[in-house]
Write a protein that holds these residues in place. Structure first.
Motif: not given
Ligand SMILES: Cc1cc2nc3c(=O)[nH]c(=O)nc-3n(C[C@H](O)[C@H](O)[C@H](O)COP(=O)(O)OP(=O)(O)OC[C@H]3O[C@@H](n4cnc5c(N)ncnc54)[C@H](O)[C@@H]3O)c2cc1C
Length: 577
Positions: A164, A170, A195, A197, A427
């Protein structure tokens, strides 16, 4: 109430619903006997209960934080990581040649569900490591494999995936991070990722970033993306490698997981797989991760349900009918919620483990039919598993009333934490588009093969004939809708994609409950739950599939202006008109 690993339900689903015996019967997974798997799940359950569950509230109360450029993880995360790594859990499904245990994905999925149910913010770390190990096993050259795999499996290195960017969510094809080739065969990586993680931590000796970036001459879009392994530190010297943590997100939930903005400032990386073939390589990791995220949702649903049940068993309000519990479980509406929650968790778990079995059978046999089945089921497992996590966590709050809304009980944390599972790894809308697009691109072959199996299960002799009959009818309707879908183009399918995916989950869930009722001989708690599913949940397939078949005709005219209430009604007059 402390989390309890649902060992019996996992064993039941594997044996009676997901068909795990077929996996154990393959030469590749011959060592995954029922006894071995049971022993592994029991130990995973113990770790989840004793080591990870105590971190759940700690991570929420003491979020990951940034001090200068150093990420500090919540108290206890470092010790838990060491215990998970030393126990071999990071390499559970990795090939023995790389130092892993070579166990089936089905076992990993069960383990991951329990660990996620115990502490989701922590479990993301091990899940990312597993995904990266799989991607490197399939796509990296010998040198990179030898460098990274032992360190990832031992837990000396943690792992991230970097897709991202601010303008590329997306639409991964819009990413702009650059990779310039160097004379020594390495690449200099420059760009910003958001973003990410577990983008950094304060306890592993290195962080192995898998980064999508573009070569100077790359074609535009998704075809021009390559994959690179970029360690936080130079593996030989330990010197910093031009990867900086610019910031840490403040989030609705998952406070224990450090979600980082990362700047790559000419960092040295090495290509994984082929030039411009990065997305394909990353997909290895993403398919694993999508199933992994689906089971995260189920883990949270299980944990929220357990807490709601414990609360409901204690809480007394009003008078319940004679012969029923005096607690609020004796009220029909509370019983309804708890029964629906249990029925949904069972259905979602069954779908996820069936997906894992198909993945294992594809790996063990090389059969294209199994690969196609795994491909068809993966978006359903992801979206339905995570939607179940959200809905069951919401119902768990309703069961607990005001006690759920105050933070001290931890009920709200389940909902706050699980919501992101419907967003990351694509998503749930993107999962639905995947199902009606790529997964029907074979002319519906995989879908019709799955429907053949569902119809055969419904037609097989046995108990629970009411559910069998309803399942047969629902499967026929799903077949008809699939045919209608195939007759339209992908744009039109988009309007019904989410409903179509959920319609599939409803029917697959019905088959899972039928198998459970039959395994029990038609009498007992699983048969009662199957009847709940038949009466209250399976019927939802009909409106869902109607919506799916309707496509986008009704919404095609609703552009942004029309959706804005004031613009849409302008000229229709006010109160006085
Ligand atoms: C806590 C957290 C952790 C994360 N961890 C990572 C990580 O480790 N690595 C990483 O790379 N990313 C990570 N992400 C990013 C995550 O994967 C993205 O947020 C997600 O893919 C959605 O992208 P977006 O936020 O840009 O939303 P958008 O792409 O802007 O989507 C907004 C809406 O538009 C819809 N939409 C967009 N395109 C289409 C289309 N073509 N057809 C139909 N609908 C469409 C979406 O479904 C969604 O409903 C993380 C995000 C969060 C919040």
């Amino acid at each position: 109430m402390p989390y309890r690993a649902p060992l019996a339900d996992h064993a039941f689903v594997m044996r009676h619903v997901a068909g795990f015996e077929a996996v154990s019967a393959t030469p590749r997974f011959a060592e995954a006997t029922a006894e071995t798997v049971q022993a592994i799940l029991t130990e995973a359950g113990r770790l989840s209960e004793d080591v990870l569950a105590p971190l759940q509230r700690v991570g929420d109360r003491h979020p990951a934080r940034l001090d200068g450029e150093t990420v500090h993880t919540p108290p206890g995360f470092a010790e838990a990581w060491r215990e998970i790594a030393d126990g071999g859990w990071l390499g559970l499904a990795a090939a023995p040649a790389s130092g892993g245990l070579g166990l089936p994905m089905t076992v990993a999925a069960s383990v991951n569900e329990m660990m996620a149910g115990a502490c989701l913010a922590f479990q993301i770390g091990p899940l990312l490591a597993q995904g990266q190990i799989e991607a490197l096993e399939h796509h990296a050259d010998d040198r990179l494999r030898a460098l990274a795999l032992p360190r990832l499996i031992s837990g000396a290195w943690s792992a991230t995936m970097n897709l991202t960017e601010p303008q590329a969510g997306s639409d991964v094809g819009a990413l702009t991070t650059r990779a310039e080739p160097m004379p020594d065969g390495s690449f200099r990586i420059t760009g910003q990722k958001i973003y990410i993680s577990w983008g950094d931590n304060d306890f592993t000796e290195n962080v192995s970033h898998l980064v999508l970036a573009r070569l100077p001459d790359a074609p535009k879009g998704a075809r021009g993306i390559s994959l690179f392994l970029v360690p936080k530190r130079d593996p030989d010297s330990g010197a910093a490698n031009g990867v900086r943590v610019l910031g840490l997100e403040e989030k609705l939930g998952l406070h224990g997981s450090p979600t980082c903005t990362l700047a790559y400032e000419g960092a040295t990386g090495w290509m994984v797989g082929e030039a411009n073939g990065g997305l394909r390589a990353m997909f290895t990791m993403m398919n694993n991760a999508r199933l992994g995220v689906g089971v995260q949702g189920i883990g949270i649903a299980e944990a929220a349900l357990q807490q709601a049940l414990a609360h409901a068993a204690e809480r007394v309000q009003g008078t319940t009918p004679p012969g029923r519990e005096a607690s609020i479980i004796g009220h029909a509406d509370v019983r309804r919620m708890l029964a629906v929650m249990r029925a949904e968790v069972f259905a979602a778990r069954a779908i996820a483990l069936q997906t894992a079995v198909a993945t294992d059978m594809a790996a063990a046999t090389g059969a294209a039919e199994w690969a196609a089945r795994a491909g068809l089921l993966t978006p359903i497992a992801k979206a339905f598993g995570t939607d179940t996590g959200t809905q069951v966590s919401g119902l768990a709050m309703q069961v607990q009333g005001g006690a759920a809304y105050v933070e001290g009980t931890g009920a709200a944390q389940f909902l706050r934490d699980v919501l992101v599972t419907t967003i990351y790894e694509g998503t749930n809308g993107i999962q639905a588009m995947d199902l009606v697009g790529r997964k029907l691109a074979d002319g519906g072959q995989a879908a019709f093969a799955a429907l053949d199996a569902l119809e055969a299960a419904a037609a097989a002799p046995g108990v629970a004939t009411g559910l069998a009959g309803d399942l047969a009818a629902a499967s026929r309707r799903l077949r008809a809708t699939t045919e209608e879908m195939l007759a339209t183009d992908v744009v039109a399918r988009g309007g019904g994609a989410a409903a179509y995916l959920r319609g599939w989950a409803r029917v697959l869930g019905g088959a899972a409950h039928l198998a459970a009722a039959r395994a029990e001989g038609g009498a007992g708690p699983r048969s009662l739950l199957a009847e709940v599913y038949r009466r209250r949940l399976l019927p939802e397939h009909a409106p869902l599939l109607s919506e799916a078949a309707a496509g986008e005709e009704d919404i095609a005219g609703l552009d942004a202006a029309a959706l804005c209430a004031d613009d849409a009604t302008a000229g229709n007059g006010g109160l006085a008109a």
